[in-house]
Design an enzyme around this catalytic site. Sequence first.
Site, PDB file in Angstrom:
ATOM      1  CB  VAL A   9      -0.911   0.031   1.249  1.00 27.88           C
ATOM      2  CG1 VAL A   9      -1.765   1.292   1.261  1.00 27.88           C
ATOM      3  CG2 VAL A   9      -1.785  -1.214   1.311  1.00 27.88           C
ATOM      4  CG  PHE A  10       2.445   5.050  -2.645  1.00 30.69           C
ATOM      5  CD1 PHE A  10       3.780   5.085  -2.279  1.00 30.69           C
ATOM      6  CD2 PHE A  10       1.884   6.188  -3.195  1.00 30.69           C
ATOM      7  CE1 PHE A  10       4.544   6.236  -2.453  1.00 30.69           C
ATOM      8  CE2 PHE A  10       2.627   7.335  -3.384  1.00 30.69           C
ATOM      9  CZ  PHE A  10       3.964   7.365  -3.008  1.00 30.69           C
ATOM     10  N   GLY A  11       1.344   5.194   0.625  1.00 34.95           N
ATOM     11  CA  GLY A  11       0.789   6.353   1.318  1.00 34.95           C
ATOM     12  C   GLY A  11       1.483   7.619   0.877  1.00 34.95           C
ATOM     13  CE1 TYR A  12      -2.588  11.129  -2.127  1.00 31.40           C
ATOM     14  CE2 TYR A  12      -2.387   8.762  -2.463  1.00 31.40           C
ATOM     15  CZ  TYR A  12      -3.157   9.918  -2.456  1.00 31.40           C
ATOM     16  OH  TYR A  12      -4.487   9.849  -2.775  1.00 31.40           O
ATOM     17  N   GLY A  13      -0.219  10.767   1.808  1.00 23.91           N
ATOM     18  CA  GLY A  13      -0.805  11.781   2.689  1.00 23.91           C
ATOM     19  C   GLY A  13      -0.634  11.315   4.118  1.00 23.91           C
ATOM     20  CB  SER A  14      -3.012  11.084   6.957  1.00 28.22           C
ATOM     21  OG  SER A  14      -3.992  10.241   6.374  1.00 28.22           O
ATOM     22  CD  GLU A  90      -7.178   6.565   2.627  1.00 23.75           C
ATOM     23  OE1 GLU A  90      -7.340   7.515   1.843  1.00 23.75           O
ATOM     24  OE2 GLU A  90      -6.488   6.657   3.653  1.00 23.75           O
TER      25      GLU A  90
END
Length: 191
Positions: A9-14, A90
């Site tokens: 899983v890619f996280g780019y915010g919180s 999400e």
Amino acid sequence: MAATSPMWVFGYGSLIWNPGFAHDARVVGFVRDYRRVFYQGSTDHRGTPQFPGRTVTLEHQPGATCWGVAYRISSEEDKQIALEYLEVREKQYDEKICVDLYTDSSPKIPAVENVMVYLATTNKESNPNYLGPAPLEEMARQIYLAEGPSGPNREYVFKLEDALNKLGVVDPHVQDLANAVREYSDTELSK
């Protein structure tokens, strides 16, 4: 019985500073042809239906890169729990895609293929909370004033700025917006 492959899983915010699910590896990297933008309305975390906050989504832009963190989840039970959790967290993001993750040590060849990422599209039917671009000052004002169950929207901006700084990443859009929110705050307090 054959082992199943891990889920990434890619996280780019919180998700960078608060993944909220069990994982067995964390890899700092970037995805290609996307940029991080504060175009998604948040009515359930950093704002309300009456006054939405702004959170980040990914916007397709050829040649762009977006840095963040990918998490590996290996056990079947952890994958199930993480997916259930992410589907709720999400839920205002209407698209789930798979991208390749690159790192400094693998800028040409993906370090990890098929990393899942949630994003918000511009489609108002499937994503009624999409806000889109706005002048920087207008976004800063909205972010400064918005607050939701997860806290003030400005806290989200500052935590994202801090998390990116800790990764050694400068994202001009995040930096400009964080500075504009600070400036708005100073202006409001001096009135």
